[in-house]
Design an enzyme around this catalytic site. Structure first.
Site, mmCIF file in Angstrom:
data_model
loop_
_atom_site.group_PDB
_atom_site.id
_atom_site.type_symbol
_atom_site.label_atom_id
_atom_site.label_comp_id
_atom_site.label_asym_id
_atom_site.label_seq_id
_atom_site.Cartn_x
_atom_site.Cartn_y
_atom_site.Cartn_z
ATOM 1 C CD GLU A 3 -3.070 -1.030 2.119
ATOM 2 O OE1 GLU A 3 -4.259 -1.122 1.803
ATOM 3 O OE2 GLU A 3 -2.683 -0.977 3.287
ATOM 4 C CB CYS A 52 2.694 7.298 3.589
ATOM 5 S SG CYS A 52 3.035 6.136 4.907
ATOM 6 C CB CYS A 61 5.238 -5.651 9.586
ATOM 7 S SG CYS A 61 6.573 -4.966 10.596
ATOM 8 C CB CYS A 97 3.487 -2.950 16.999
ATOM 9 S SG CYS A 97 5.267 -2.843 16.664
ATOM 10 C CB CYS A 139 -0.399 6.146 11.353
ATOM 11 S SG CYS A 139 0.534 7.531 10.837
HETATM 12 N N1 SAH Z 1 7.607 -0.002 11.057
HETATM 13 C C1 SAH Z 1 7.938 1.360 11.208
HETATM 14 C C2 SAH Z 1 7.275 2.264 10.180
HETATM 15 C C3 SAH Z 1 5.834 1.988 9.827
HETATM 16 S S1 SAH Z 1 4.630 2.338 11.064
HETATM 17 C C4 SAH Z 1 7.625 1.832 12.611
HETATM 18 O O1 SAH Z 1 6.993 1.091 13.346
HETATM 19 O O2 SAH Z 1 8.064 2.932 12.967
HETATM 20 C C5 SAH Z 1 4.485 4.108 10.985
HETATM 21 C C6 SAH Z 1 3.982 4.752 12.288
HETATM 22 O O3 SAH Z 1 2.582 4.475 12.507
HETATM 23 C C7 SAH Z 1 4.692 4.235 13.529
HETATM 24 O O4 SAH Z 1 5.069 5.276 14.397
HETATM 25 C C8 SAH Z 1 3.619 3.393 14.187
HETATM 26 O O5 SAH Z 1 3.869 3.269 15.557
HETATM 27 C C9 SAH Z 1 2.376 4.166 13.871
HETATM 28 N N2 SAH Z 1 1.156 3.398 14.025
HETATM 29 C C10 SAH Z 1 0.991 2.077 13.833
HETATM 30 N N3 SAH Z 1 -0.298 1.723 14.072
HETATM 31 C C11 SAH Z 1 -0.955 2.851 14.431
HETATM 32 C C12 SAH Z 1 -2.316 3.124 14.762
HETATM 33 N N4 SAH Z 1 -3.239 2.176 14.751
HETATM 34 N N5 SAH Z 1 -2.639 4.409 15.052
HETATM 35 C C13 SAH Z 1 -1.715 5.389 15.009
HETATM 36 N N6 SAH Z 1 -0.426 5.194 14.685
HETATM 37 C C14 SAH Z 1 -0.038 3.925 14.399
HETATM 38 FE FE1 SF4 Z 2 5.579 -3.253 11.868
HETATM 39 FE FE2 SF4 Z 2 5.190 -2.355 14.373
HETATM 40 FE FE3 SF4 Z 2 5.817 -0.611 12.423
HETATM 41 FE FE4 SF4 Z 2 3.415 -1.814 12.453
HETATM 42 S S1 SF4 Z 2 4.219 -0.377 13.965
HETATM 43 S S2 SF4 Z 2 4.726 -1.562 10.663
HETATM 44 S S3 SF4 Z 2 3.920 -3.881 13.256
HETATM 45 S S4 SF4 Z 2 7.102 -2.295 13.211
#
Ligand code: SAH
Ligand code: SF4
Length: 368
Positions: free
Chosen positions: A104, A117, A124, A128, A347
């Site tokens: 995406e 983005c 992944c 998380c 995000c």
């Molecule tokens: N894997 C990397 C980059 C992709 S995620 C990382 O984790 O940093 C990009 C951002 O979106 C990260 O800061 C992540 O914590 C945030 N994010 C993930 N799920 C989210 C959600 N449901 N609501 C708000 N931010 C979220």
């Molecule tokens: Fe992967 Fe965690 Fe980033 Fe989501 S927030 S893309 S699960 S590293």
């Protein structure tokens, strides 16, 4: 007398793809083809600056050269599996990477910026629990070409509408530091000032904190760094960002301090506010203390819910109180509201639909 040093020979592995190559490599390919080196710059400009989608558009190149070039540039635009437009103007595309894999890409317009983005992986491997991408298995790393073509695709799509793409964030699906080699090459291509020309201040990479890759990334990538922090207590961060069990907060802090700042920027800390989990004023005070000594900017992320998510968003008033504590400590802090949430483009909402990504177990699908 020893042998005279020879220039490294470019020995590309098949199949060749122009969007996998840096400008220097394309120049070497032209030499290997017996073409004049300036042909590389011509082709590069057509693809990245003039945004040609096919060789036919490259009208000042000879037919024979175009035919040769066609072998390495077809197709330049990834097939679109789905495209959704949010009421706030955010757009999301699910792009087909072939082999049943899709990724995406999101475009987020605002007054003075247009941000793409970009995904670095399909799925992944880190899970998380607040992130929808984390519910998907890792299908595979994206190639350099697949990363570059996301930016190219959005730039070309927007250019046709007279809309500018000014910023790129590696914040889509996946953990960019787990695909560092491809990401590093892609960043070089995206930043090339005769092509897409996204400057280093306009490009941000977000990591969940893959500490053992941060030094290498810092040496090779001249980009803004964002780190997903979400808690400064190990017990909480162990749950929210499971990679913390491997690289804890002390290790993350050391890696952040070692990040080469090149005399300019701050590290951006991303902090998603989850109701009752990490959003108390005590959490805010601990955050401020933890950041002491690191040039920092704090992005407070409103949690974007998704079906089945085990968390709820922090109420707005509490977000504002949390922000006040951070701001009163002298830190730059912004609240990043969700964009594109109605089409699952915000995000942490990127997941395609299970069907689009081919994630339904076919047995279950027929049972249903
Ligand atoms: N894997 C990397 C980059 C992709 S995620 C990382 O984790 O940093 C990009 C951002 O979106 C990260 O800061 C992540 O914590 C945030 N994010 C993930 N799920 C989210 C959600 N449901 N609501 C708000 N931010 C979220
Ligand atoms: Fe992967 Fe965690 Fe980033 Fe989501 S927030 S893309 S699960 S590293």
């Amino acid at each position: 007398m020893g042998a005279a040093p020879t220039a490294p020979v470019f020995t590309p592995s098949a199949p060749l793809r122009l969007t996998d190559m840096t400008r220097e490599e394309l120049t070497q390919l032209m030499i290997a083809w017996g073409e004049k080196p300036y042909r590389a710059q011509q082709a590069w400009s057509w693809v990245y600056a003039r945004l040609a989608g096919t060789v036919e558009e490259m009208t000042d190149l000879s037919k024979s050269f175009r035919a040769r070039l066609a072998e390495v540039i077809a197709p330049l635009r990834p097939p679109v599996i789905s495209h959704r437009v949010s009421t706030d103007g955010t757009e999301k595309w699910l792009l087909d990477c072939g082999d049943g894999v899709a990724a995406e890409t999101v475009f987020i317009p605002d007054e003075e910026r247009g941000t793409v983005c970009v995904s670095s992986q399909a799925g992944c491997s880190l899970a998380c629990p607040f992130c929808r991408t984390g519910t998907l298995p890792l299908r595979r790393n994206l190639t350099t070409a697949e990363i570059v073509e996301q930016v190219l695709f959005v730039r070309a799509t927007m250019a046709a509408r007279g809309v500018r793409v000014t910023n790129v964030v590696l914040m889509g699906m996946g953990e960019p530091l787990y695909n560092l080699a491809a990401v590093t090459r892609a960043v070089r291509i995206i930043m090339d000032n005769t092509g897409l020309a996204i400057g280093c201040r306009k490009l941000t990479l977000s990591t969940s904190g893959v500490v053992n890759k941060m030094e290498e990334a810092g040496l090779n990538l001249n980009v803004n760094l964002a780190i997903s922090l979400h808690s400064v207590r190990d017990a909480v961060r162990d749950q929210l960002v499971p990679i913390n069990r491997k690289f804890n907060l002390a290790a993350l802090r050391r890696a952040a301090l070692a990040w080469p700042m090149r005399g300019r920027d701050r590290i951006t800390w991303e902090y998603v506010l989850l109701d009752g989990v990490n959003d108390s004023l005590q959490d805010a005070r601990e955050l401020v203390n933890w950041l002491k000594g690191i040039p920092s900017k704090v992005n407070l992320l409103a949690f974007n819910p998704w079906p089945g998510a085990p968390y709820a968003p922090t109420p707005r008033e509490q977000i504002l109180r949390f922000q006040e504590v951070v701001a009163n400590a002298g830190l730059v802090t912004i609240i990043r509201d969700s964009r594109g949430a109605d089409v699952g483009a915000a995000c942490g909402q990127l997941a395609g639909t299970a069907g689009e990504l081919g994630l339904f177990n076919p047995l279950h699908a027929t049972e249903a």
